[in-house]
Motif scaffolding. Structure first.
Motif, PDB file in Angstrom:
ATOM      1  N   SER A  96       0.789  -1.087  -0.197  1.00  0.00           N
ATOM      2  CA  SER A  96      -0.028  -0.084   0.050  1.00  0.00           C
ATOM      3  C   SER A  96       0.944   1.203   0.023  1.00  0.00           C
ATOM      4  CB  SER A  96      -0.941   0.060   1.303  1.00  0.00           C
ATOM      5  OG  SER A  96      -0.222   0.360   2.502  1.00  0.00           O
ATOM      6  N   CYS A  97       0.275   2.471  -0.159  1.00  0.00           N
ATOM      7  CA  CYS A  97       0.852   3.833  -0.189  1.00  0.00           C
ATOM      8  C   CYS A  97       1.277   4.113   1.327  1.00  0.00           C
ATOM      9  CB  CYS A  97       0.254   4.794  -0.716  1.00  0.00           C
ATOM     10  SG  CYS A  97       0.424   6.547  -0.885  1.00  0.00           S
ATOM     11  N   MET A  98       0.159   3.490   2.093  1.00  0.00           N
ATOM     12  CA  MET A  98       0.554   3.991   3.670  1.00  0.00           C
ATOM     13  C   MET A  98       1.799   3.131   4.288  1.00  0.00           C
ATOM     14  SD  MET A  98      -0.957   4.562   6.764  1.00  0.00           S
ATOM     15  CE  MET A  98       0.706   4.831   7.722  1.00  0.00           C
ATOM     16  N   THR A 121      -5.046  16.659   3.581  1.00  0.00           N
ATOM     17  CA  THR A 121      -4.409  15.329   2.943  1.00  0.00           C
ATOM     18  C   THR A 121      -5.226  14.162   3.530  1.00  0.00           C
ATOM     19  OG1 THR A 121      -2.606  13.955   2.445  1.00  0.00           O
ATOM     20  CG2 THR A 121      -2.409  15.206   4.646  1.00  0.00           C
ATOM     21  N   HIS A 122      -4.890  12.831   3.116  1.00  0.00           N
ATOM     22  CA  HIS A 122      -5.564  11.774   3.626  1.00  0.00           C
ATOM     23  C   HIS A 122      -4.815  11.400   5.077  1.00  0.00           C
ATOM     24  CE1 HIS A 122      -5.933   7.233   3.740  1.00  0.00           C
ATOM     25  NE2 HIS A 122      -6.685   7.264   2.697  1.00  0.00           N
ATOM     26  N   ALA A 145      -3.230   8.803   5.950  1.00  0.00           N
ATOM     27  CA  ALA A 145      -2.292   8.029   5.807  1.00  0.00           C
ATOM     28  C   ALA A 145      -1.196   8.836   5.779  1.00  0.00           C
ATOM     29  CB  ALA A 145      -2.355   7.140   4.606  1.00  0.00           C
ATOM     30  N   THR A 146      -0.995  10.040   5.180  1.00  0.00           N
ATOM     31  CA  THR A 146       0.198  10.862   4.796  1.00  0.00           C
ATOM     32  C   THR A 146       0.773  11.403   6.239  1.00  0.00           C
ATOM     33  OG1 THR A 146      -1.048  12.020   3.285  1.00  0.00           O
ATOM     34  CG2 THR A 146       1.050  12.979   4.007  1.00  0.00           C
ATOM     35  N   VAL A 189       2.289  16.784  -0.327  1.00  0.00           N
ATOM     36  CA  VAL A 189       1.301  15.810  -1.121  1.00  0.00           C
ATOM     37  C   VAL A 189       1.008  16.719  -2.380  1.00  0.00           C
ATOM     38  CG1 VAL A 189      -1.417  15.022  -1.064  1.00  0.00           C
ATOM     39  CG2 VAL A 189       0.284  14.861   0.857  1.00  0.00           C
ATOM     40  N   ASP A 222       4.412  12.555  -1.277  1.00  0.00           N
ATOM     41  CA  ASP A 222       3.111  11.279  -1.283  1.00  0.00           C
ATOM     42  C   ASP A 222       2.318  11.644  -2.758  1.00  0.00           C
ATOM     43  OD1 ASP A 222       0.551  10.150  -1.392  1.00  0.00           O
ATOM     44  OD2 ASP A 222       0.152  10.730   1.111  1.00  0.00           O
ATOM     45  N   ALA A 274       0.064   9.654  -4.014  1.00  0.00           N
ATOM     46  CA  ALA A 274      -1.063   9.005  -4.120  1.00  0.00           C
ATOM     47  C   ALA A 274      -2.146   9.293  -5.209  1.00  0.00           C
ATOM     48  CB  ALA A 274      -1.549   8.747  -2.926  1.00  0.00           C
ATOM     49  N   ILE A 275      -2.206  10.478  -5.454  1.00  0.00           N
ATOM     50  CA  ILE A 275      -3.327  11.027  -6.416  1.00  0.00           C
ATOM     51  C   ILE A 275      -2.718  12.049  -7.349  1.00  0.00           C
ATOM     52  CG2 ILE A 275      -5.520  10.434  -4.803  1.00  0.00           C
ATOM     53  CD1 ILE A 275      -5.514  13.578  -4.041  1.00  0.00           C
ATOM     54  N   SER A 305      -0.385   5.122  -4.824  1.00  0.00           N
ATOM     55  CA  SER A 305      -1.130   4.415  -4.431  1.00  0.00           C
ATOM     56  C   SER A 305      -2.015   3.638  -5.409  1.00  0.00           C
ATOM     57  CB  SER A 305      -2.201   4.996  -3.140  1.00  0.00           C
ATOM     58  OG  SER A 305      -3.444   4.214  -3.256  1.00  0.00           O
ATOM     59  N   TYR A 356      -4.830   2.004  -4.982  1.00  0.00           N
ATOM     60  CA  TYR A 356      -6.171   1.774  -4.226  1.00  0.00           C
ATOM     61  C   TYR A 356      -7.215   1.804  -5.356  1.00  0.00           C
ATOM     62  CZ  TYR A 356     -10.140   2.322  -1.080  1.00  0.00           C
ATOM     63  OH  TYR A 356     -11.231   2.221  -0.297  1.00  0.00           O
ATOM     64  N   LYS A 374      -7.870   5.277  -7.492  1.00  0.00           N
ATOM     65  CA  LYS A 374      -6.683   5.890  -7.959  1.00  0.00           C
ATOM     66  C   LYS A 374      -6.437   5.849  -9.334  1.00  0.00           C
ATOM     67  CE  LYS A 374      -6.327   6.817  -3.474  1.00  0.00           C
ATOM     68  NZ  LYS A 374      -5.261   7.160  -2.161  1.00  0.00           N
ATOM     69  N   GLY A 426      -2.493  -1.847  -2.915  1.00  0.00           N
ATOM     70  CA  GLY A 426      -1.264  -1.761  -3.525  1.00  0.00           C
ATOM     71  C   GLY A 426      -0.430  -0.331  -3.486  1.00  0.00           C
ATOM     72  N   TYR A 433     -10.157  16.038   1.208  1.00  0.00           N
ATOM     73  CA  TYR A 433     -10.452  15.052   1.981  1.00  0.00           C
ATOM     74  C   TYR A 433     -11.501  15.486   3.093  1.00  0.00           C
ATOM     75  CZ  TYR A 433      -6.821  12.746  -0.350  1.00  0.00           C
ATOM     76  OH  TYR A 433      -5.900  12.310  -1.332  1.00  0.00           O
TER      77      TYR A 433
HETATM   78  C1  LIG Z   1      -5.047   7.198  -0.794  1.00  0.00           C
HETATM   79  C2  LIG Z   1      -4.127   7.897  -0.224  1.00  0.00           C
HETATM   80  C3  LIG Z   1      -3.268   7.385   0.559  1.00  0.00           C
HETATM   81  C4  LIG Z   1      -3.339   5.915   1.133  1.00  0.00           C
HETATM   82  O1  LIG Z   1      -3.041   5.013   0.051  1.00  0.00           O
HETATM   83  P1  LIG Z   1      -3.180   3.452   0.306  1.00  0.00           P
HETATM   84  O2  LIG Z   1      -2.706   2.754  -1.102  1.00  0.00           O
HETATM   85  O3  LIG Z   1      -4.517   3.280   0.382  1.00  0.00           O
HETATM   86  O4  LIG Z   1      -2.503   3.077   1.556  1.00  0.00           O
HETATM   87  C5  LIG Z   1      -2.214   8.216   1.075  1.00  0.00           C
HETATM   88  N1  LIG Z   1      -2.156   9.415   0.884  1.00  0.00           N
HETATM   89  C6  LIG Z   1      -2.743  10.007  -0.039  1.00  0.00           C
HETATM   90  C7  LIG Z   1      -2.719  11.522  -0.471  1.00  0.00           C
HETATM   91  C8  LIG Z   1      -4.128   9.504  -0.429  1.00  0.00           C
HETATM   92  O5  LIG Z   1      -4.928   9.847  -1.235  1.00  0.00           O
END
Ligand SMILES: *Cc1c(COP(=O)(O)O)cnc(C)c1O
Length: 388
Positions: free
Chosen positions: A61-63, A87-88, A90-91, A133, A159, A161-162, A183, A185, A188, A195, A327
């Motif tokens: 995962s991105c996390m 942000t998400h 997870a960041t 991000v 980050d 992810a998006i 990410s 997910y 995405k 993943g 978010y």
């Molecule tokens: C979705 C997202 C994550 C988490 O991604 P995962 O693959 O679900 O762990 C982290 N940071 C940002 C900015 C996201 O949008």
């Protein structure tokens, strides 16, 4: 006015083709379900897409990728990391997991990105890293951010992810800082179910992270000199991607140009359709040095409609248009963070505006530009109905 649905337009749908399914089935027909050639090839192909100096490590995962980034750089207790408020979770969770303290920065109201000036103001002698991000596909001003980082000797973790496909001065996001994460997910830009990818410009960083995400072991089972025997030189986790996921990722990546073009075309069409909309505007970035990679249409409501965001969303959904919120809370306002650190609303008004007055509209690969007229029509109808 009636609220009969024109049609269903979901916020997002993973783009899965017959080739994607075949690629996954081919793995299942074999015997290697993890740490095999699909992961290795996915890493190489992902690096090739990003740029010549990219080194990629497939992750669960991105996390997980964010977590190992901070572990690798030895950031922990007593250290501060500057993070975006918008942000998400997870960041910021990744910073918390290593015991460091997140220091939140507000964002640019036009793009949702952290600004270099805001980052610089938060640097203290304890600051060790900046977490960047690239919000909904808009690149941050990385050249200026890297100057701040160099001046204060800070690591930069991007980050992405998006933001797959976003570039600044031709350089892909994620290849500016010391490490980056992506990410896969389902909603995405591309997906492997769950993943992610860890990326660095530095080969030694990527190699160390590859060990960290696999129990601290530096060889896969096919690379062992004595079958079945391996030693463990360091501490590690299991954040590996499976071969099925990697096969899906490779198949998805093979359509990346078409994927990114669809999103971009949809976003531009939506932008045009909503140009005359008085009760809100789309977050956007028009810097000619940047290639944006639109993830969704982030509509920020204004005036009387802003106060009725939830009614507006309910009406839009009733009209058949799926939405999301990117978010839903500024991270420092989330229960975990506000309980631990307290929440000072005056510090993050821009991040709160995006969470409280924003609505994410669809522009994914499941749609074509002509669909954006229906989305915009629904936006106008919902606004009219909510405002009475
Ligand atoms: C979705 C997202 C994550 C988490 O991604 P995962 O693959 O679900 O762990 C982290 N940071 C940002 C900015 C996201 O949008």
């Amino acid at each position: 006015m009636s609220t009969t649905k024109v049609r269903e337009i979901p916020f997002a749908r993973p783009w899965i083709t017959a080739e994607d399914k075949q690629a996954v089935m081919k793995v299942l027909d074999g015997h290697v379900l993890t740490h095999g050639p699909e992961c290795k090839n996915f890493e190489a192909e992902f690096s090739a897409f990003l740029g010549p100096d990219a080194h990629s490590v497939s992750m669960s995962s991105c996390m997980g990728a964010l977590h190992v980034a901070y572990l690798h750089f030895g950031i922990g207790k007593g250290d501060e990391v500057i993070v975006p408020a918008q942000t998400h979770a997870a960041t910021v969770h990744a910073v918390e997991w290593v015991g460091a303290t997140p220091v939140f920065a507000d964002c640019d109201p036009a793009t949702g990105n952290m600004l270099p000036e805001a980052i610089e103001k938060l640097v203290t002698p304890k600051t060790k890293a900046i977490s960047v991000v690239h919000f909904v596909g808009f690149p941050c001003k990385m050249d200026a951010i890297m100057k701040v980082a160099a001046q204060h000797k800070l690591k930069v973790i991007e980050d992405c992810a998006i933001a797959l496909g976003a570039r600044l001065d031709g350089r892909h996001v994620g290849l500016w800082g010391d490490a980056a994460t992506f990410s896969f997910y389902p909603v995405k830009h591309i997906t492997t179910g769950e993943g992610g990818m860890f990326v660095s410009r530095h080969k030694d960083v990527a190699e160390a992270v590859a060990r960290l995400r696999a129990f601290g072991v530096d060889r896969t089972h096919t690379e062992r000199a004595v079958p079945g025997f391996y030693d463990v030189p360091s501490l590690g986790l299991n954040y590996r991607m499976s071969e099925m996921q990697a096969a899906l990722g490779r198949s998805q990546l093979s359509r990346i140009t078409e994927n990114l073009k669809r999103r971009k075309d949809n976003f531009e069409a939506l932008k045009k359709e909503l140009a005359g909309f008085k009760s809100g505007h789309l977050l956007d970035e028009r810097d000619p040095r940047m290639v944006t990679s639109p993830y969704c249409g982030c509509l920020i409501l204004a005036g009387a409609l802003a106060a009725k965001r939830n009614d507006f969303v309910a009406k839009l959904n009733a009209l058949g248009v799926g939405t999301s919120i990117y978010y839903p809370q500024p991270v420092p306002r989330m229960k975990y963070y506000r309980t631990k650190y307290g929440y000072d609303a005056a510090k993050y008004p821009r991040a709160a505006e995006i969470s409280d007055h924003g609505v994410a509209l669809p522009c994914g690969t499941h749609l074509v530009p002509a669909d954006m007229r229906d989305v915009a029509d629904a936006v106008r109808r919902a606004a009219t109905e909510v405002l009475g």
